[in-house]
Motif scaffolding. Sequence first.
Motif, PDB file in Angstrom:
ATOM      1  N   THR A  19      49.515  15.352 -45.144  1.00 43.38           N
ATOM      2  CA  THR A  19      50.004  15.956 -46.372  1.00 43.38           C
ATOM      3  C   THR A  19      48.989  16.879 -47.023  1.00 43.38           C
ATOM      4  O   THR A  19      47.798  16.747 -46.828  1.00 43.38           O
ATOM      5  CB  THR A  19      50.379  14.869 -47.390  1.00 43.38           C
ATOM      6  N   GLU A 208      56.459  18.752 -52.190  1.00 45.76           N
ATOM      7  CA  GLU A 208      57.240  18.696 -50.961  1.00 45.76           C
ATOM      8  C   GLU A 208      56.331  19.101 -49.815  1.00 45.76           C
ATOM      9  O   GLU A 208      55.650  20.122 -49.893  1.00 45.76           O
ATOM     10  CB  GLU A 208      58.450  19.633 -51.033  1.00 45.76           C
ATOM     11  N   ASP A 209      56.319  18.304 -48.774  1.00 42.30           N
ATOM     12  CA  ASP A 209      55.409  18.575 -47.667  1.00 42.30           C
ATOM     13  C   ASP A 209      56.172  18.907 -46.393  1.00 42.30           C
ATOM     14  O   ASP A 209      57.352  18.554 -46.250  1.00 42.30           O
ATOM     15  CB  ASP A 209      54.521  17.351 -47.427  1.00 42.30           C
ATOM     16  N   ALA A 210      55.498  19.604 -45.486  1.00 38.93           N
ATOM     17  CA  ALA A 210      56.023  19.872 -44.143  1.00 38.93           C
ATOM     18  C   ALA A 210      55.175  19.069 -43.165  1.00 38.93           C
ATOM     19  O   ALA A 210      53.967  19.296 -43.047  1.00 38.93           O
ATOM     20  CB  ALA A 210      55.952  21.365 -43.824  1.00 38.93           C
ATOM     21  N   LYS A 221      60.426  17.539 -43.465  1.00 35.07           N
ATOM     22  CA  LYS A 221      60.172  17.624 -44.899  1.00 35.07           C
ATOM     23  C   LYS A 221      60.075  16.228 -45.510  1.00 35.07           C
ATOM     24  O   LYS A 221      60.731  15.291 -45.068  1.00 35.07           O
ATOM     25  CB  LYS A 221      61.293  18.406 -45.582  1.00 35.07           C
ATOM     26  N   ASN A 223      59.083  14.213 -49.602  1.00 37.75           N
ATOM     27  CA  ASN A 223      58.702  14.281 -51.007  1.00 37.75           C
ATOM     28  C   ASN A 223      57.610  13.254 -51.262  1.00 37.75           C
ATOM     29  O   ASN A 223      57.726  12.092 -50.850  1.00 37.75           O
ATOM     30  CB  ASN A 223      59.913  13.998 -51.902  1.00 37.75           C
ATOM     31  N   GLU A 247      62.632  13.348 -46.066  1.00 33.66           N
ATOM     32  CA  GLU A 247      64.016  13.746 -46.318  1.00 33.66           C
ATOM     33  C   GLU A 247      64.930  13.208 -45.224  1.00 33.66           C
ATOM     34  O   GLU A 247      64.621  13.291 -44.033  1.00 33.66           O
ATOM     35  CB  GLU A 247      64.120  15.272 -46.409  1.00 33.66           C
ATOM     36  N   ASP A 250      66.222  15.516 -42.087  1.00 34.98           N
ATOM     37  CA  ASP A 250      65.187  15.864 -41.112  1.00 34.98           C
ATOM     38  C   ASP A 250      64.792  14.657 -40.267  1.00 34.98           C
ATOM     39  O   ASP A 250      64.654  14.758 -39.046  1.00 34.98           O
ATOM     40  CB  ASP A 250      63.956  16.409 -41.834  1.00 34.98           C
TER      41      ASP A 250
END
Length: 326
Positions: A19, A208-210, A221, A223, A247, A250
């Motif tokens: 993150t 919000e992370d990838a 994704k 949160n 999420e 995903d």
Amino acid sequence: MSKFHTACYLFFGGFFFCTTPSIHAQDSTLIDTAFVPFVAYWATGDTYTFKVTKVKKSWNDIKVNKIDSTSYLSTFTVQDSTDSSYTISYRFQNAINSIPGITAEQLKSIPEFGMEEAIYKTNELGEFLYVENTEEIGERIKRGLNKLVALTKDRPKETYEKVKRFISPFMQIYGSKDGVEYTLLNELQYIHFPLGAELSSIDTFTYEDALPNPMGGEPLKANASIYFQEVDTLDYYCQFTHRMVPEQEDIFNFVKEIVSSMLPEGTDTEEALKNAELNIETENIFLYFYYPGIPYYISSLRNMDVSVDGVHTYTTEQIFIEMVDE
């Protein structure tokens, strides 16, 4: 346990979501400083030893079905320090705890599963960059997995095929750079998690992370939030909590990819998963010396609830990383 339950337990037991924080304000208490800078101040030859413990439990209808645990000492050594980077040697245990159809004795007989050394780079702040020998590590693990499959060749075909399908996602994961760095070496992501950031100790960071996808697909994704419980400016020590919820869409699509690789060829994955649900929550607690930039204690708890046709399987994964004085 359904294939969907099995796939989730298989993969998310070992996958850490890396993150990068962003900021939204919210009140906090018990803080005596406004900002906490996480910067590595290491010198060549610095060595830290950690006790790493990993515990996984799964159960259904209040009955514990499976408990796996492993504990080992890992060693973090600074091999080189420059104005722009650090080179780190990290020795750890790459053992796989259990595979259906394979006995504990057979797992222990595979020489490829044991202590391993990763050589990796960070920037000048201590932020994790990459492992230099991912290909070497991945190939060694895959050789060990192939040996496990070979052990079942003389057993009933059903057992052989079951083991082969179960191992298939691992073969793909350890064949990728992200798979080695974020699955096999997941504790490194905890150790380096805050480095490079300057966090407000009176705000909660929500973002919000990838997340890296070890299967090679699109990032996932999630949160997440970070907030502090304590900062001690005399000893350069702090405690903070990191929470994260991926999420749903995903994660579900990702698990479908895992399940597809485990099911017999020709199986309709959409039909197999049409009534499936998956919920995952993670809470990580960090006790960290922000100078010189090293953790004292990390506790991670991941809760997972998998439901297929109303039947729930619950899994918890705990990881403890504790500095050891030697």
